[in-house]
Write an enzyme that holds these catalytic residues in place. Structure first.
Site, PDB file in Angstrom:
ATOM      1  N   HIS A  31     -12.580   1.864  -7.517  1.00 41.74           N
ATOM      2  CA  HIS A  31     -12.656   2.536  -6.256  1.00 41.74           C
ATOM      3  C   HIS A  31     -13.742   2.758  -5.954  1.00 41.74           C
ATOM      4  O   HIS A  31     -14.041   3.716  -6.406  1.00 41.74           O
ATOM      5  CB  HIS A  31     -11.404   3.047  -6.080  1.00 41.74           C
ATOM      6  CG  HIS A  31     -10.389   3.305  -4.404  1.00 41.74           C
ATOM      7  ND1 HIS A  31     -10.772   2.574  -3.421  1.00 41.74           N
ATOM      8  CD2 HIS A  31      -9.255   3.749  -4.121  1.00 41.74           C
ATOM      9  CE1 HIS A  31     -10.518   2.449  -2.317  1.00 41.74           C
ATOM     10  NE2 HIS A  31      -9.688   3.782  -3.107  1.00 41.74           N
ATOM     11  N   SER A  43       0.929  -1.229  -0.213  1.00 44.49           N
ATOM     12  CA  SER A  43       0.045  -0.088  -0.055  1.00 44.49           C
ATOM     13  C   SER A  43       1.207   1.406  -0.231  1.00 44.49           C
ATOM     14  O   SER A  43       1.641   1.264   0.812  1.00 44.49           O
ATOM     15  CB  SER A  43      -0.678  -0.011   1.516  1.00 44.49           C
ATOM     16  OG  SER A  43      -1.148   0.789   1.701  1.00 44.49           O
ATOM     17  N   SER A  71      -7.612   8.160  -2.247  1.00 46.66           N
ATOM     18  CA  SER A  71      -8.766   8.829  -2.656  1.00 46.66           C
ATOM     19  C   SER A  71      -9.333   8.865  -1.834  1.00 46.66           C
ATOM     20  O   SER A  71     -10.540   9.462  -1.630  1.00 46.66           O
ATOM     21  CB  SER A  71      -8.502   7.723  -3.302  1.00 46.66           C
ATOM     22  OG  SER A  71      -7.822   6.932  -3.640  1.00 46.66           O
ATOM     23  N   LEU A  78      -0.154   4.210   0.766  1.00 50.63           N
ATOM     24  CA  LEU A  78      -0.484   5.468   2.383  1.00 50.63           C
ATOM     25  C   LEU A  78      -0.097   4.552   3.068  1.00 50.63           C
ATOM     26  O   LEU A  78       0.868   5.188   3.812  1.00 50.63           O
ATOM     27  CB  LEU A  78      -1.934   4.724   2.343  1.00 50.63           C
ATOM     28  CG  LEU A  78      -2.762   5.555   3.521  1.00 50.63           C
ATOM     29  CD1 LEU A  78      -2.520   7.194   3.304  1.00 50.63           C
ATOM     30  CD2 LEU A  78      -4.062   4.556   3.700  1.00 50.63           C
ATOM     31  N   ASP A 107       0.677  10.704   1.774  1.00 47.27           N
ATOM     32  CA  ASP A 107       0.528   9.409   0.531  1.00 47.27           C
ATOM     33  C   ASP A 107       0.120  10.323  -0.374  1.00 47.27           C
ATOM     34  O   ASP A 107      -0.483  10.972  -0.968  1.00 47.27           O
ATOM     35  CB  ASP A 107      -0.863   9.191   1.094  1.00 47.27           C
ATOM     36  CG  ASP A 107      -1.021   7.662   0.292  1.00 47.27           C
ATOM     37  OD1 ASP A 107      -0.234   7.784  -0.713  1.00 47.27           O
ATOM     38  OD2 ASP A 107      -2.200   7.093  -0.212  1.00 47.27           O
ATOM     39  N   ASP A 114       1.445   3.883  -7.338  1.00 50.75           N
ATOM     40  CA  ASP A 114       0.007   5.872  -7.393  1.00 50.75           C
ATOM     41  C   ASP A 114      -0.338   5.965  -8.625  1.00 50.75           C
ATOM     42  O   ASP A 114      -0.955   5.093  -9.455  1.00 50.75           O
ATOM     43  CB  ASP A 114       0.671   6.726  -6.818  1.00 50.75           C
ATOM     44  CG  ASP A 114       0.764   6.270  -5.565  1.00 50.75           C
ATOM     45  OD1 ASP A 114       0.383   5.941  -4.724  1.00 50.75           O
ATOM     46  OD2 ASP A 114       1.782   6.589  -4.273  1.00 50.75           O
TER      47      ASP A 114
HETATM   48  C1  SPV Z   1      -3.686   2.453  -0.351  1.00 53.90           C
HETATM   49  O1  SPV Z   1      -3.763   1.814  -0.018  1.00 53.90           O
HETATM   50  O2  SPV Z   1      -2.612   3.319  -0.539  1.00 53.90           O
HETATM   51  C2  SPV Z   1      -4.737   2.564  -1.668  1.00 53.90           C
HETATM   52  C3  SPV Z   1      -5.835   2.194  -0.975  1.00 53.90           C
HETATM   53  O3  SPV Z   1      -4.450   3.373  -2.330  1.00 53.90           O
HETATM   54  S1  SPV Z   1      -6.469   3.265  -0.522  1.00 53.90           S
HETATM   55  O4  SPV Z   1      -5.572   4.236   0.471  1.00 53.90           O
HETATM   56  O5  SPV Z   1      -8.437   3.394  -0.717  1.00 53.90           O
HETATM   57  O6  SPV Z   1      -6.980   4.836  -1.889  1.00 53.90           O
HETATM   58 MG    MG Z   2      -2.287   4.783  -2.082  1.00 51.77          MG
END
Ligand code: SPV
Ligand code: MG
Length: 553
Positions: A200, A57, A134, A59, A69, A98
């Protein structure tokens, strides 16, 4: 995988490469789940839990690095993290790429590098660099469709392995552009060669996702991230033909909670007492990072003379000659230049490749608190002798073993010499014992008579065997002094163990010493080989010895 990466997972024969495994997860009719990780340890934990894939991920990796992020960590910094994750696992990793870190050209280099480092797949989202998470409620400008399709094509053309997957993440629902726009984009990305689409959403109900799935009609595998619509029963995802579910950030959030709890508790209580039993032991840390594999590799690639031996250190006695210094500890724990005697001995044994060290404790046994040793206890230390202590460790006498007194200091080359000397039972004897006696360098106790005296002749290296040992050996016939160091082959160790059993049976064990055991072995027809040394060792009996020991070091 890079050539010099450390594979800490025991390699089981895998029919499929990581990319092949990931493609199978994506295309299998059975819905699959992958779990977030953000470093090598969490990736390993994901695999340990049973997941068949890892979500790297963006993030979570950013948060674990302490940044936002928003592409604040550079792509090569992320790549370094990914390499650790890949090395730590045998399951495939889908990387959150990304926006591809730039245009088609950056995407090409990204995919090549991910391929080189054992990553199975990348997901890119149709937003603009630098991206915004997001779930942050600000405007989320979307990429131009054609430009994004070019990026997908560039990625597919750069992969080094046919099974590498590029997943196109559609952010139309996040940006509020609706399901039709999402479908339009999905179709274009599919045409451009995306191996799957990730749709998403940030709303709590899955309706828009399910509408998308119905309209999509399985044109390609569909991936979802149900972070916001987490309450949706998983069966509904199956019912909508979803291929892959990503649990996107839950290890990072759980780690935050655990770290907050423990930091807060330790800060508040100023002790570790309340937390020690609530967290994994350091042993578990060693296990998950693969220390067993390293030990096996060392035995294979770094052979040491002592590998395959274990050691028994006889350390039960107080050492009354040292007076108050041994009030609260046995003499093996007395400090000699910053370290207890025993720690020096154990380090020397370890250095020779002898890892399995059993220390027989007795007097003030709790003071023998070294990590990395095994212990056996002679709780009758006050009225028994050294053989009784050795007998407390008898169960290890079924493999090659080195036996040493805990109160002697010797040079590591002596250990090396002993380990080189063939024989089932080999003792070390000091040929220069008279020097020791004359200079009052210590109380000369047990003398030996060998069938040949020590020779300085370069050509003279015939084995010498023990004829007699004990403190009643006449000084004019002695050829050396028993140092307190004994090497046993597997057969020798078993012979000694058998003799200890016999001595236990006939009552001679309790007060016996090692010379009395050796005497019985010779009488029983066993050969005991003598390896001479010439000084440069000490046994520590009193304050004077201790002063010498400090000088010797
Ligand atoms: C992440 O885990 O970094 C993602 C998923 O991109 S989200 O945070 O839901 O966008
Ligand atoms: Mg992400």
């Amino acid at each position: 995988m890079t050539a010099n990466s450390i594979q800490i997972v025991e390699s089981t024969p895998q029919a499929l490469s990581k990319t092949g495994q990931f493609r199978q997860l994506l295309t299998d009719p059975e819905m699959a789940f992958i779990m977030e990780a953000h470093n090598g340890l969490s990736a390993r934990i994901v695999e340990e839990a049973g997941f068949k894939g890892v979500w790297a991920s963006g993030l979570s990796i950013s948060a674990a690095l302490g940044v936002r992020d928003n592409n604040e960590a550079s792509w090569t910094q992320v790549l370094e993290v990914l390499e650790f994750m890949s090395d730590a696992t045998s399951i495939p990793i889908l990387v959150d790429g990304d926006t591809g870190y730039g245009n088609f050209n950056n995407m090409r280099r990204l995919v090549t590098k991910l391929s080189q480092r054992g990553i199975a797949a990348v997901c890119i989202e149709d937003k603009l660099f630098p991206k915004t998470n997001s779930f942050i409620g600000q405007a989320q400008p979307l990429a131009d469709i054609d430009e994004f399709c070019g990026k997908i094509k560039a990625g597919k053309d750069s992969q080094l392995d046919d099974d590498f997957c590029v997943i196109a993440r559609i952010e139309a629902l996040i940006a509020g552009w609706g399901v039709d726009e999402a479908l339009r984009r999905g179709e274009a990305y599919h045409e451009a060669g995306a191996d799957a689409v990730l749709i998403h959403s940030k709303v709590a109900e899955p309706d828009e996702i399910f509408t998308f799935c119905k309209e999509w009609g399985n044109r390609s595998p569909v991936v979802i991230v149900p972070t916001m619509y987490y309450a949706t029963p998983t069966q509904q995802f199956r019912d909508h033909d979803i291929s892959l579910v990503i649990w996107a950030n839950h290890n990072m959030r759980a780690a935050m909670q655990a770290m907050r709890n423990i930091s807060e508790t330790i800060f508040r209580t100023e002790t570790l007492a309340d937390v020690e039993d609530t967290i994994p032991t350091v042993g578990e840390v060693f296990k998950i990072t693969g220390n067993d594999e390293l030990a096996a590799a060392e035995a294979r690639y770094l052979p040491k003379r002592g590998a395959g031996y274990n050691a028994v250190v006889l350390a039960a006695s107080r050492g009354a000659g040292l007076g108050p210094l041994t009030e609260d500890r046995p003499k093996c724990m007395i400090d000699v230049r910053g370290q207890p005697l025993l720690r020096r001995q154990v380090a020397m044994l370890n250095g020779a490749g002898i890892r399995d060290v059993t220390v027989v404790r007795g007097y003030r046994k709790e003071a023998i608190d070294l990590l990395s040793i095994n212990t056996a206890d002679n709780d009758r230390f006050a009225d028994t002798g050294e053989l009784y202590s050795l007998n407390c460790a008898r169960k290890v006498l079924n493999q090659p073993t080195l036996v040493t007194y805990g109160d002697i200091l010797f040079r590591d080359y002596m250990l090396d010499t002993l380990l080189r000397t063939d024989g089932d039972i080999v003792i070390v004897a000091d040929a220069l014992w008279q020097d020791r006696e004359q200079s009052a360098e210590g109380l000369v106790r047990d003398l030996i008579i060998g069938d040949a005296a020590f020779s300085t002749d370069y050509l003279e290296d015939s084995p010498v065997h023990l004829l007699e040992v004990g403190n009643d050996v006449a000084r004019d016939t002695a050829t050396g002094e028993w140092v307190g160091l004994l090497k046993l082959s597997e057969a020798g160790a078993k012979t000694v163990a058998g003799e200890l059993v016999a001595m236990e049976a006939d009552g001679s064990l309790e007060k016996g010493d090692v010379p009395s055991l050796l005497t019985r072995l010779i009488a029983g027809g066993h050969k005991v080989r003598v390896q001479y040394i010439t000084g440069q060792w000490l046994d520590i009996d009193d304050a004077l010895d201790l002063a010498r020991a400090r000088n010797l070091l």
